[in-house]
Design an enzyme around this catalytic site. Structure first.
Site, short mmCIF file in Angstrom:
data_model
loop_
_atom_site.label_atom_id
_atom_site.label_comp_id
_atom_site.label_asym_id
_atom_site.label_seq_id
_atom_site.Cartn_x
_atom_site.Cartn_y
_atom_site.Cartn_z
N LYS A 35 -33.77 22.55 13.73
CA LYS A 35 -35.51 22.85 14.15
C LYS A 35 -36.15 21.86 15.32
O LYS A 35 -37.09 22.17 15.55
CB LYS A 35 -36.26 23.08 12.82
CG LYS A 35 -36.50 21.69 12.04
CD LYS A 35 -37.39 21.75 10.99
CE LYS A 35 -37.91 20.60 10.50
NZ LYS A 35 -38.96 20.80 9.47
N LYS A 47 -30.50 6.35 6.78
CA LYS A 47 -31.92 6.35 7.15
C LYS A 47 -32.70 5.31 7.33
O LYS A 47 -33.59 5.37 8.09
CB LYS A 47 -32.31 7.57 5.88
CG LYS A 47 -31.74 8.58 6.10
CD LYS A 47 -32.48 9.52 4.72
CE LYS A 47 -31.74 10.91 4.63
NZ LYS A 47 -32.52 11.78 3.55
N LYS A 63 -25.44 20.19 15.72
CA LYS A 63 -25.77 21.21 14.79
C LYS A 63 -27.19 22.02 15.30
O LYS A 63 -27.97 21.42 15.97
CB LYS A 63 -26.29 20.56 13.53
CG LYS A 63 -24.75 20.25 12.83
CD LYS A 63 -25.13 19.72 11.44
CE LYS A 63 -25.68 20.78 10.48
NZ LYS A 63 -25.80 20.30 8.95
#
Length: 338
Positions: free
Chosen positions: A203, A114, A200
């Site tokens: 959203k 990240k 995957k």
């Protein structure tokens, strides 16, 4: 058993969320019965470790609460709350920061992923949030924590922190913390995009046709399924025939997961048929499965008072459950609290 698990409050919930973590929470709640307790929390404190929109975070927290209840999490049988209403989480994180070690946190794979190349520009919260995760579970003397492959390292860190704290500040026969064991839930379906079977369902995909949203009506669901990317070949009769056919495998996996059968059984029933026959059957199954969830979700989203009450009731229970451990940790560290 004392099971503790958290989930990030994200908006625009979709089929992948439902068949992944959320449905497993419902199963855990049902399986544990009267032999223990499930504490499920919305990790809104974790959400602020990355840039975020405050208004969106508030809305997403309410949406996730509504979704969890609509999908079957029962606030009268499980403790459902958001972290921000239980100050013990942040208090315990600070107490554990003295035990956690920089080297342990530097090894966290998710920190490396990240933070990317700009580690100096990341928030301290992103670096230390695994300590908050440890606090999340150690506060409640969790015996079991559901973990996927991406969270095993964080549970190991929680155990390391608990072990070192017990060794440094408690006695062997009266440890402050329980060392939680991993709970491996039944394999969650890995739901992929309807437009790309190698990615995957998300959203963040710019195409709404890539996912089935929790708020989609029957016509929209059927339209998206019929437009889902496939190939010209009919479905095979055996699973091996789906190798290198990512989109076909994804649709079969969705059907199997919703119907509660194996992928092999789906191919027994539909092998040899083309997608012109299979897609409508899948669309009908999706509509039938989602209809009660969507109806309940929409009902709850129109009742802010009910959502606030659910979270307040859960937070009150969580504060009560966490108080003894927090008190023991303060005392073990020699902190005077009057």
């Amino acid at each position: 058993m004392q099971v503790v698990s958290g989930i990030q409050p994200t908006g625009n919930l979709h089929l992948g969320n439902y068949l992944g973590a959320i449905r497993n929470w419902v199963r855990m709640q049902d399986d544990i019965g009267e032999n223990g307790e499930c504490l499920f929390f919305l990790a809104d404190l974790h959400a602020i470790s990355l840039p975020h929109d405050p208004d969106q975070l508030k809305q997403s927290t309410l949406e996730m609460t509504a979704a969890l209840v609509a999908c079957g999490v029962d606030p009268s049988r499980s403790v459902l709350f958001n972290q921000a209403q239980v100050p013990a989480h942040t208090e315990m994180q600070w107490l554990l920061n003295g035990t956690a070690r920089m080297g342990w946190l530097n090894r966290m794979t998710q920190w490396k992923d990240k933070s990317g190349k700009n580690r100096e520009g990341q928030s301290i919260a992103l670096f230390t949030y695994p300590v908050l995760q440890a606090a999340d579970v150690l506060l409640y003397q969790a015996t079991h924590v559901p973990v996927g492959d991406d969270q095993k390292q964080h549970l190991e860190l929680a155990r390391d922190i608990a072990q070192k704290f017990n060794t440094d500040f408690a006695s062997e026969d009266a440890p402050v913390f329980t060392l939680p064991d991993p709970y491996i839930p039944p394999e969650a379906a890995r739901i992929m995009s309807l437009r790309d079977g190698t990615a995957k369902m998300s959203k963040s995909d710019p195409s709404d046709l890539s996912r089935i949203n929790l708020t989609d009506d029957a016509d929209t669901i059927m339209k998206k399924v019929k437009k889902a990317k496939t190939d010209p070949e009919p479905l095979p009769s055996e699973l091996e025939g789906l190798e290198d056919r990512a989109e076909a495998l994804n649709l079969v996996s969705i059907f199997a997961s919703l119907a509660g059968v194996s992928k092999e059984q789906v191919l027994v029933d539909y092998g040899g048929q083309g997608f012109g026959a299979f897609k409508p059957a899948l669309g009908e199954l999706l509509t039938e499965s989602f209809a009660p969830v969507t109806a309940r979700f929409r009902e709850l989203m129109q009742d802010r008072e009910a959502l606030d009450a659910i979270l307040a009731k859960g937070a009150a229970k969580a504060r009560e459950r966490s108080a003894p451990t927090l008190k023991a940790a303060y005392e073990a560290l020699g902190l005077v609290r009057g």
